[in-house]
Design an enzyme around this catalytic site. Structure first.
Site, short mmCIF file in Angstrom:
data_model
loop_
_atom_site.label_atom_id
_atom_site.label_comp_id
_atom_site.label_asym_id
_atom_site.label_seq_id
_atom_site.Cartn_x
_atom_site.Cartn_y
_atom_site.Cartn_z
N SER A 570 -37.58 -11.68 5.36
CA SER A 570 -38.33 -10.68 4.64
C SER A 570 -39.77 -11.16 4.45
O SER A 570 -40.46 -11.40 5.44
CB SER A 570 -37.65 -10.39 3.30
OG SER A 570 -38.19 -9.23 2.71
N HIS A 685 -30.83 -4.84 4.22
CA HIS A 685 -31.88 -5.86 4.15
C HIS A 685 -31.23 -7.20 3.82
O HIS A 685 -31.33 -7.73 2.72
CB HIS A 685 -32.92 -5.48 3.10
CG HIS A 685 -34.14 -6.35 3.13
ND1 HIS A 685 -34.92 -6.46 4.26
CD2 HIS A 685 -34.70 -7.15 2.20
CE1 HIS A 685 -35.93 -7.28 4.00
NE2 HIS A 685 -35.80 -7.72 2.78
#
Length: 716
Positions: A570, A685
């Site tokens: 990320s 995610h």
């Protein structure tokens, strides 16, 4: 047939279309684009079509290449061992108490999607195999019956009876989910009950027949960031789109979320102006009546008539200047009436920072890192904000404390605490204020052999002289050739702590490797000051910090650059991409996961617009001046000494767009670099929705890193 004939091109590259006139030819993309001189000439933009046929052809071809390179007996052993560790029946089931019962969501080999279940505290105290669990929902069975790829996103029960719940279920693991009403007595979904279509957002109970709805359902209800623009009162038997609107935020703001304050009997709307700025509104089901008179960068929470505040920047009020990160207390009604006789409850120092505060009933729990050492205290406002430190907790390692009860007004003062360090598996404790010795509830099994491993703390000096702490885990003696696995994050004021990790332990440490966990600027380990030092124009400093740690490991004689393997996801993926383009000589291999890479277009991709407060706005020339420095996608050049890199993402990640990883890999491969790519079809995610997916993702990445630094035989 000439070399320019399209029949000679890569069959996974799509043919050009008129819609691509603004971009380079897609049959023969120009790998010199985009660049800082030509930031908007992006020949790889077609990879932003998440489910586009041509894009998926490209993805599947790269997946085949990666699996062919990394699969084999060694990979399978790693995957299966890690999956087995994740599925162990004797690992700790974490619980939350609602209405006197302990609730848990559990996944294992037989239930990869999971079971929602509950038990009593007395039964939970029994040996793991003796605990009497009542299963409320079998998510695997539900997914099979409904033909859906369901992933658990949580449950919110209706207090005080806790007979009904709103269950959140995601298709494939993305942030968007459906929300459905569930009857705990019959263990079935309520026929004709509340049923929210798939979207980002949430709900909160007002009463059995009334819900506060914050949902990004479609036109007029979604901000530019993809989050809810409205808060509505949704009544039983009506459509969610027709629910009465009681609040709306501007499209350019991040979003708005409504909650029901049971203690005060009113609606609270959190209007998120940006990632670090919020306005708090108070009202009722008819509408909002007032805004709390607070700076937008203020953290605030209240319970049982008491309000606690923490300013992000220095705050001058009633003639007093309160420093950023100070925690202040006051009676709530006194504050609403204009009183400002604030009581300081915590004062920061350069290396002492509050990590969290939360109410449980009429008590306030504060968790602090004092030079990275955990300190947990309780404040009692009704007794003059009396302070006491929770006893019996270690002063080193990672200590996490939270209330056992989900509802603050149902608490009896019981707290749960988890204690661990990188070579000591977690122990779950039951404790409370004034208890001298916490009660052990559960002990996680050892998931790797830690014999001979030691944990030590060190500091590197970054480019501007700042001291950057890092934790090293590995053998006591190194000879300058240690295979090192480095991780970092450095963003959004997130504190990185040295947790116990089966993944790092099994796939790196117990094989003789060394692990390094970095505390970079941009994180929250030392409070807002530390975060601000790595935000916006200073984001590049957090990347300098990581490179400084790599340099320090070499200077200390631990290893050499070619033996350092670095990983980040990320915002940490942005970090790793910058190690490739800015500091390639300091690393032997890189694993870049679910990353941001293209900082020119990040605000136009999924939730990217919500992160402008962290990174800056690329559409503003003054911001692009510094964003361009860290947009690794725009710095790729031919002929550089880039180390091997594996970029990995998830197709159902609806937070950070998979195109970041796709486009970076495509461009690097076009220039002939050793750049692998992997994208599973599901997962949000993260590294996967169940133990099989997570173990596969992790084993591939770790095997790639070991091979690339010459620590593992590719045929092994």
């Amino acid at each position: 047939m000439t070399a320019s004939d399209p029949a000679h091109s890569d069959p996974t590259q799509p043919a050009p279309t008129p819609a691509d006139a603004a971009h380079a030819d897609r049959t023969h993309p120009d790998p010199s684009r985009p660049s800082l001189a030509h930031p908007d000439e992006d020949p790889w933009i077609w990879l932003e079509e998440v489910d586009g046929e041509r894009a998926l052809d490209w993805v599947e071809a790269r997946n085949r290449d990666t699996l062919a390179r990394l699969s084999g007996p060694g990979f399978e052993r790693d995957r299966d061992a890690l999956k087995s560790a994740m599925d162990r029946p004797d690992r700790i089931p974490h619980v939350t108490r609602r209405g006197g019962l302990l609730y848990n969501f559990w996944q294992d080999a037989e239930h990869p999607r999971g079971l929602w279940r509950r038990t009593t505290l007395d039964s939970y105290r029994d040996a793991p195999e003796a605990t009497a669990w009542e299963v409320l929902l079998d998510l695997d069975a539900l997914a099979t019956t409904e033909g859906e790829d369901w992933v658990w996103h949580g449950a919110d029960t209706l207090a005080p009876a806790h007979e009904r719940a709103m269950l959140s279920l995601s298709r494939g693991g993305g942030d968007a989910h459906v929300i459905r009403e569930f009857d705990l007595a019959t263990r079935t979904f309520v026929p004709g009950g509340f049923d929210l279509p798939e979207c980002k957002g949430g709900v909160d109970w007002i009463d059995r027949d009334t819900i506060l709805l914050s949902a990004a359902l479609g036109e007029g209800m979604v901000t530019d960031s993809g989050y809810p623009a409205t808060v509505r009162v949704w009544r039983r038997g009506t459509a969610p789109e027709a629910a009465a609107e009681i609040f709306r935020t501007a499209p350019g703001n991040m979003g708005a979320w409504g909650g029901w304050d049971r203690d005060r009997g009113e609606v609270v709307v959190r209007e998120q102006l940006g990632f670090f700025d919020v306005r708090l509104h108070l009202g009722d089901a008819a509408g909002m009546r007032r805004v709390l008179d607070l700076p937008t960068d203020m953290r605030a929470d209240w319970s049982h008539g008491w309000l606690v505040l923490q300013p992000r920047t220095d705050w001058t009020v009633a003639g007093t200047v309160w420093a950023a990160d100070t925690v202040l207390g006051i009676g709530f009604e006194d504050f609403l009436g204009g009183g400002r006789a604030l009581v300081p409850l915590f004062e920061p120092a350069p290396r002492r920072a509050l990590q969290s505060f939360r109410w449980y009933g009429d008590r306030l729990l504060l968790s602090v890192l004092d030079d990275l050492r955990p300190v947990v205290t309780v404040r009692v406002p009704a007794e003059g904000w009396r302070e006491s430190r929770l006893a019996g907790l270690p002063e080193i390692g990672v200590v996490s404390v939270w209330p056992l009860d989900a509802e603050p007004d149902e608490t009896d003062g019981t707290l749960l605490a988890s204690v661990q360090d990188p070579i000591t598996p977690p122990t779950l404790l039951l404790t409370r204020e004034g208890q001298a010795v916490p009660e052990p509830l559960r002990q996680s099994p050892a998931l790797f052999d830690a014999t001979g491993l030691v944990v030590s703390r060190h500091e590197a000096v970054s480019t501007d002289g700042e001291r950057i702490p890092y934790v090293q885990i590995g053998p006591a003696d190194t000879t300058g050739e240690a295979p090192v696995h480095m991780t970092g994050y450095g963003g959004f004021q997130v504190s990185v702590q040295p947790y116990y990790s089966a993944r790092l332990g099994q796939l790196w440490l117990e094989r003789g490797g060394t692990g390094v966990i970095t505390h970079l600027r941009g994180g929250g380990e030392f409070g807002t000051r530390w975060h601000e030092a790595g935000r916006l124009a200073r984001k590049r400093l957090s990347h300098d910090d990581f490179a400084a740690v790599a340099k320090d490991l070499v200077e200390r004689g631990v290893t050499r650059p070619g033996r350092i393997a670095a990983e980040g996801g990320s915002n940490g993926g942005l970090l790793i991409a910058n190690m490739l383009t800015r500091y390639p000589e300091r690393f032997g291999a890189l694993f870049c996961t679910i990353p941001l890479v293209d900082m020119r277009r990040y605000t136009k991709l999924l939730a990217g617009a919500s992160w402008v407060a962290e990174y800056g706005d690329p559409d503003k020339p003054e911001d692009w001046a510094f964003l361009g420095e860290i947009s690794a996608y725009h710095h790729v050049e031919a002929g550089r000494p880039y180390p091997p890199i594996l970029l990995a993402t998830a197709r159902r990640d609806d937070r950070v767009h998979p195109a970041h990883a796709r486009k970076m890999a495509a461009r690097l491969q076009a220039l002939g670099y050793d750049a692998g790519f992997y994208e599973p079809a599901a997962g949000g995610h993260g590294y996967g929705k169940d133990s099989t997916e997570i173990a596969t993702f992790s084993a591939l990445g770790m095997r790639f890193l070991r091979q690339a630094i010459g620590w593992e035989d590719p045929a092994g």
